[in-house]
Design a protein around this motif. Structure first.
Motif, PDB file in Angstrom:
ATOM      1  N   ASP A 141      64.112 -26.838 -94.993  1.00  0.00           N
ATOM      2  CA  ASP A 141      64.120 -27.102 -93.556  1.00  0.00           C
ATOM      3  C   ASP A 141      64.440 -28.558 -93.238  1.00  0.00           C
ATOM      4  N   ASP A 142      63.859 -29.476 -93.993  1.00  0.00           N
ATOM      5  CA  ASP A 142      64.106 -30.894 -93.731  1.00  0.00           C
ATOM      6  C   ASP A 142      65.571 -31.258 -93.967  1.00  0.00           C
ATOM      7  N   ASN A 145      67.617 -29.772 -91.071  1.00  0.00           N
ATOM      8  CA  ASN A 145      67.490 -30.545 -89.833  1.00  0.00           C
ATOM      9  C   ASN A 145      68.253 -31.862 -89.913  1.00  0.00           C
ATOM     10  N   SER A 149      71.331 -32.801 -87.525  1.00  0.00           N
ATOM     11  CA  SER A 149      71.249 -34.022 -86.740  1.00  0.00           C
ATOM     12  C   SER A 149      72.493 -34.886 -86.937  1.00  0.00           C
ATOM     13  N   THR A 156      68.425 -35.101 -81.725  1.00  0.00           N
ATOM     14  CA  THR A 156      67.075 -34.702 -82.109  1.00  0.00           C
ATOM     15  C   THR A 156      67.015 -33.184 -82.187  1.00  0.00           C
ATOM     16  N   ILE A 157      66.683 -32.658 -83.345  1.00  0.00           N
ATOM     17  CA  ILE A 157      66.631 -31.202 -83.540  1.00  0.00           C
ATOM     18  C   ILE A 157      65.244 -30.707 -83.154  1.00  0.00           C
ATOM     19  N   GLN A 159      64.568 -27.240 -82.706  1.00  0.00           N
ATOM     20  CA  GLN A 159      64.336 -25.960 -83.383  1.00  0.00           C
ATOM     21  C   GLN A 159      65.609 -25.529 -84.096  1.00  0.00           C
ATOM     22  N   ALA A 160      65.455 -25.098 -85.331  1.00  0.00           N
ATOM     23  CA  ALA A 160      66.582 -24.574 -86.113  1.00  0.00           C
ATOM     24  C   ALA A 160      66.136 -23.277 -86.765  1.00  0.00           C
ATOM     25  N   VAL A 176      70.493 -23.405 -83.192  1.00  0.00           N
ATOM     26  CA  VAL A 176      69.929 -24.748 -83.066  1.00  0.00           C
ATOM     27  C   VAL A 176      69.644 -25.075 -81.601  1.00  0.00           C
ATOM     28  N   TYR A 178      68.640 -28.525 -79.555  1.00  0.00           N
ATOM     29  CA  TYR A 178      68.590 -29.961 -79.799  1.00  0.00           C
ATOM     30  C   TYR A 178      68.847 -30.721 -78.509  1.00  0.00           C
TER      31      TYR A 178
END
Length: 205
Positions: A141-142, A145, A149, A156-157, A159-160, A176, A178
């Motif tokens: 996830d990181d 994101n 980004s 700024t994300i 929700q993905a 996404v 953002y």
């Protein structure tokens, strides 16, 4: 006399809603025609019901059926459904013609103001949502994101949501939500590149 007054209010309101708000912002002529047609139809039916002995329950049942209309030939966005509901509500309120006279006029004005404000481009102007196809299978996830980004210029994300993670074809499909960075926060970086991605759909919300 009240019927003519409410008819004038209804026509003025649906023209403002359709041409002043929706069509000017979203440019879909087919839905503009639909909004006007359904509004006038609901107004006519509501006026007929208001002048007959038909129970109010039947009228509200009709409104409930009309309020869930969905076009099978095309997918409607949430804001388009809101315009549909507004057109229905305006037609029903003016068609039923409640008293005193100022009450339906006030309610119609309230609907128009609500749509004017809620669908204004200055409300959350940097917020977006898109469906993106990446040519990489990203399970973390990181990492996902961070990649998104960078793809959206430092956005700024919020929700993905991964719709498909294809490890065989090395592909990720993700929805996404953002917010774009302000212009003063964007710094040119000629060394940064993001290749082989595809934005499927996007919507300003």
């Amino acid at each position: 006399m009240n019927v003519l007054l409410f008819a004038a209010v209804d026509i003025a309101a649906i023209l403002i809603l359709t041409f002043g708000l929706y069509l000017r912002r979203h440019r879909r002529r087919d839905l503009a025609v639909s909004y006007i047609g359904i509004n006038i139809g609901v107004f006519a039916v509501a006026t007929a019901l208001a002048g007959s002995t038909v129970s109010a329950g039947l009228g509200m049942g009709l409104f409930g059926v009309l309020s869930i209309i969905r076009l099978r030939s095309t997918e409607l966005e949430q804001h388009e459904i809101a315009y549909y509901f507004s057109a229905l509500a305006i037609g029903l309120i003016t068609g039923m013609g409640p008293t005193p006279v100022w009450l339906p006029i006030t309610l119609v004005a309230l609907i128009l103001v609500a749509m004017l404000v809620a669908d204004h481009s200055k409300v959350l102007p940097t917020y977006r949502h898109q469906e993106v196809v990446l040519d990489r299978a990203i399970a973390d996830d990181d990492e996902l994101n961070a990649h998104l980004s960078m793809l959206f210029g430092g956005a700024t994300i919020h929700q993905a949501v991964v719709q498909q993670l294809d490890l065989i074809n090395d592909k990720t499909i993700v929805k996404v939500r953002y917010s774009r960075p302000s212009l003063k926060m964007i710094e040119p970086d000629t060394s940064r590149t993001v290749e082989n991605h595809e934005v499927i759909t996007g919507q300003t919300r």
